[in-house]
Design a protein around this motif. Structure first.
Motif, PDB file in Angstrom:
ATOM      1  N   ALA A 296      59.834  98.170  35.689  1.00 52.68           N
ATOM      2  CA  ALA A 296      59.601  96.749  35.439  1.00 52.68           C
ATOM      3  C   ALA A 296      60.515  95.895  36.303  1.00 52.68           C
ATOM      4  CB  ALA A 296      59.828  96.439  33.959  1.00 52.68           C
ATOM      5  N   PHE A 297      61.761  96.328  36.447  1.00 52.88           N
ATOM      6  CA  PHE A 297      62.730  95.513  37.171  1.00 52.88           C
ATOM      7  C   PHE A 297      62.526  95.572  38.685  1.00 52.88           C
ATOM      8  CE2 PHE A 297      66.861  94.285  38.819  1.00 52.88           C
ATOM      9  CZ  PHE A 297      67.135  93.160  38.043  1.00 52.88           C
ATOM     10  N   PHE A 298      62.539  96.780  39.247  1.00 50.09           N
ATOM     11  CA  PHE A 298      62.470  96.895  40.695  1.00 50.09           C
ATOM     12  C   PHE A 298      61.053  96.678  41.225  1.00 50.09           C
ATOM     13  CE2 PHE A 298      66.421  99.171  39.742  1.00 50.09           C
ATOM     14  CZ  PHE A 298      67.269  98.533  40.629  1.00 50.09           C
ATOM     15  N   LEU A 299      60.056  97.325  40.618  1.00 48.33           N
ATOM     16  CA  LEU A 299      58.686  97.094  41.074  1.00 48.33           C
ATOM     17  C   LEU A 299      58.236  95.685  40.719  1.00 48.33           C
ATOM     18  CD1 LEU A 299      57.006 100.526  40.202  1.00 48.33           C
ATOM     19  CD2 LEU A 299      58.035  99.772  42.356  1.00 48.33           C
ATOM     20  N   GLY A 300      58.732  95.170  39.588  1.00 48.76           N
ATOM     21  CA  GLY A 300      58.427  93.789  39.247  1.00 48.76           C
ATOM     22  C   GLY A 300      58.997  92.818  40.266  1.00 48.76           C
ATOM     23  N   SER A 301      60.201  93.084  40.760  1.00 48.96           N
ATOM     24  CA  SER A 301      60.798  92.240  41.796  1.00 48.96           C
ATOM     25  C   SER A 301      59.949  92.274  43.066  1.00 48.96           C
ATOM     26  CB  SER A 301      62.221  92.713  42.105  1.00 48.96           C
ATOM     27  OG  SER A 301      63.051  92.611  40.973  1.00 48.96           O
TER      28      SER A 301
END
Length: 505
Positions: A296-301
């Protein structure tokens, strides 16, 4: 009448001791925040670093990967050293090394110096962070106070990532990339001075029985090889001969380490630690949770930046609902939930919230607006993570004897680092391969990237759902209590679970 002055003196002394403990906790969290920020703040500055020092794209990855490899490699060794020689000493030594390496990073004018300094930073970060949980357990043995302390630690560990995006973008755009490292110097110096004055030292087990140098070398090399195989799998392929070969070598060294530890009288990692069901079970659940949150955090970024066109600062702002909800849950709501419903029930509910957030992310398209879809996805992720981290920490440390608290703390950190790296590498591969297949089928670049991220989110949601199953089946305690060996009961410094009537599921 003569007892009154003594009583007043006692009250003043108790108040000072109480104040010292909470300020010491703030110092520990400050050190942890500095290391958590480093993982994301450097990401934002990578393009500037590449231009300034003329990195190739492949060499540039070592600015991140060098830190991750040494950080993951030294966690277990550093945690055990805290048990042996004193956790305060180990924490302060890690701060000194991390801060000194930050100075080297900031003044680096060549690729080699920057990468070497990042390797040292990883060692310093591992040494300092490996014993923080054990120090918190020692300083806050009571159930209610420990829940508050763990909540603050959980917030700093989980919420620091989005703060790093904001800080990295602001520093890089307003000054230059060197300052993302220089800001560590005053923070590290302050944390060292306050830590030296305020943190109480535990009585280490000592080195009289000798030091297991061979075991230390084997476990460090094994974890470093494992970390290397994982972080470089994005370059060579998750199932390439190079990745499998390096990973296999790491497993061979791990097997040799376990064989050696079973034959030594004073091993660096007593194998009894592997029989702690709650510690091992929560490590698996934590790994599955971190896989979901990292995606969620890295791919979301990446989705926000590459598909929706957000800049670094706007990306950090987009994650603020997640950070705010983690803070809200960590500052008391999760602790009260554990008291009323039990740690396992709160954990399962939190994991379900993360699953819902990931599923909602998987429905956001190429032209998605921030509100309501992305906002509520990050809101659910923050609420779920905030509800999950505290029960995971308390359950994970609950059956660890006081003498092995540093090693248990190291194992918890290793589960975050290795599972997170494995999960991110696997999900990154899933997203990339699916995006390539969509591009080959004639879809636009934005549509293909979005489709790849969507598939990765779904896989991540399945992983977190698996964590719910493990939590319900494995994290059981007979009659709702934590069982411990009789000979270690009086020495135990933990009482983190509710009374049996509140804990029974």
């Amino acid at each position: 009448m003569t007892a009154a002055p003594a009583q007043v003196t006692s009250l003043v002394t108790d108040a000072r001791a109480e104040r010292r403990r909470w300020i010491a906790l703030a110092v520990l969290c400050l050190g942890q925040l500095m290391m958590v920020l480093d993982a994301t703040i450097v990401n934002v500055a990578l393009p500037s670093i590449q231009r300034d020092l003329h990195f190739t794209q492949q060499n540039l990855t070592w600015v991140m990967n060098g830190y991750l490899i040494t950080f993951g490699g030294f966690l277990l060794l550093a945690g055990r050293l805290g048990d042996l020689v004193g956790r305060k000493k180990v924490f302060l030594a890690g701060l000194v090394l991390f801060t000194a390496a930050s100075v080297l990073c900031g003044v680096a004018s060549s690729q080699g110096l920057l990468i070497g300094a990042r390797l040292l930073q990883g060692v310093g970060g591992a040494v300092a962070s490996s014993v923080i949980l054990a120090i918190i357990v020692t300083e806050f043995p009571g159930r209610a106070e420990q829940a508050r302390a763990m909540g603050l630690y959980a917030f700093v560990s989980a919420g620091g990532g989005s703060i790093g995006l904001l800080a990295g973008g602001a520093l890089t755009q307003s000054l230059d990339w060197h300052w993302i490292f220089f800001v560590n110097v005053p923070i590290g110096a302050l944390a060292f001075l306050l830590g030296w004055a305020l943190i109480k030292e535990n009585e280490g087990l000592g080195l009289a029985g000798g030091v297991d140098w061979a075991g230390s070398a084997l476990i460090t090399l094994a974890t470093m090889l494992g970390a290397f195989a994982i972080v470089k799998s994005t370059d060579y392929g998750l199932f390439s001969a190079r990745t499998l070969g390096v990973g296999g070598a790491g497993l061979v060294l791990l097997g040799a380490f376990l064989w050696l530890e079973s034959r030594l009288a004073n091993p660096i990692m007593p194998l009894r630690i592997l029989r702690l069901r709650l510690l091992m079970g929560t490590s698996v659940v934590r790994g599955l949770l971190v896989t979901g949150m990292f995606s969620a955090f890295f791919l979301g970024s990446l989705y926000l930046e590459r598909v929706l066109g957000y800049n670094a600062i706007n990306t950090g702002l987009a994650f603020l609902p997640l950070t705010f909800c983690i803070a809200l849950m960590s500052m008391g709501l999760a602790a009260r939930g554990v008291e009323r419903f039990g740690a396992r029930s709160v954990l399962a509910t939190g994991l379900a919230g993360i699953v819902a957030g990931l599923v909602l992310l998987s429905t956001q398209g190429v032209h998605a607006s921030y509100f309501p879809g992305l906002f509520f996805a990050f809101l659910l992720l923050g609420l779920g993570a905030g509800a999950s981290f505290l029960p995971l920490l308390t359950l994970g440390m609950a059956d660890a004897p006081a003498r092995d608290a540093g090693l248990a703390s190291g194992i918890i950190n290793v589960s975050v680092q290795l599972f997170g790296a494995i999960g991110l590498a696997a999900l990154g591969t899933v997203a990339t391969d699916h995006a390539k297949s969509l591009t080959s089928a004639g879809h636009s670049v934005a549509s293909s990237l979005t489709g790849g991220y969507h598939l990765a989110y779904v896989v991540a949601a399945i992983c977190v759902a698996g964590g719910i199953l493990v939590a319900l089946l494995v994290l059981r305690t007979p009659g709702g209590t934590v069982t411990q060996p009789v000979e270690e009961l009086e020495a135990d410094l933990l009482e983190v679970l509710p009374e049996p009537s509140a804990q029974a599921a």
